[in-house]
Design an enzyme around this catalytic site. Sequence first.
Site, short mmCIF file in Angstrom:
data_model
loop_
_atom_site.label_atom_id
_atom_site.label_comp_id
_atom_site.label_asym_id
_atom_site.label_seq_id
_atom_site.Cartn_x
_atom_site.Cartn_y
_atom_site.Cartn_z
N ASP A 114 -71.25 -6.61 -70.38
CA ASP A 114 -70.96 -5.18 -70.23
C ASP A 114 -69.69 -4.85 -71.01
O ASP A 114 -68.85 -5.73 -71.24
CB ASP A 114 -70.78 -4.87 -68.75
CG ASP A 114 -70.28 -3.47 -68.51
OD1 ASP A 114 -70.90 -2.52 -68.99
OD2 ASP A 114 -69.22 -3.33 -67.85
N ASP A 121 -67.47 -1.34 -70.86
CA ASP A 121 -66.43 -0.59 -70.14
C ASP A 121 -66.13 -1.22 -68.78
O ASP A 121 -67.03 -1.41 -67.96
CB ASP A 121 -66.85 0.87 -69.97
CG ASP A 121 -67.03 1.57 -71.31
OD1 ASP A 121 -66.27 1.27 -72.24
OD2 ASP A 121 -67.96 2.39 -71.43
#
Length: 197
Positions: free
Chosen positions: A10, A12
């Site tokens: 991932d 952010d």
Amino acid sequence: MTKRPIVFIDRDGTLNKEAGYINHIDNFQLYPFVYQAIRLLNHFNILSVIITNQAGIARGYFTESFLKDVHNKMLELFKKNGAFIDALYYCPHHPSSKLADYAVECDCRKPKTKMLEKAVAKFSPNVDTEKMYVIGDKFSDIKMGSNFGCRTVMVKTGYGAGELISKDKDSPQPSKIEENFLSAVLWIIRDLNLNAF
């Protein structure tokens, strides 16, 4: 050629500090431990693929062109620090978008798995599909990984600590909980029995 493990990462809250919808390039700040973690993946010949929802495009907060500028900044920072990723995929869609091109029920928005499927297809037949991992700070990351047969690591950076407090009983639980991306990578290396330090 030896098949390689793959880690889906991932963006952010996992690689960079969570700052809501990042619509100015100065707001994109990588955590300082990220470079070491990516270098470890590179060293152990583990494929590293960033998987990120970017609904800010669909919501009109920034453009795909701006997102490419942000990602170019990120890749340049990796390069300056002796690290690299193997691929990056993003989903620009959101069903509530007022922009017709993005207002779709897509197959790529997490927790759906289209971005993971694309990555495995790209690196096939050199991906070891028995050794796939997801690292993220949201239950949507964990659910995506579970849906695709990955082991999953929830980090406490970004939204992670709050998501863990909320104890989403309806979501698949992570295989492991770690403080941050670096400790998650170290756990994966140990899990793969590659630990040489």
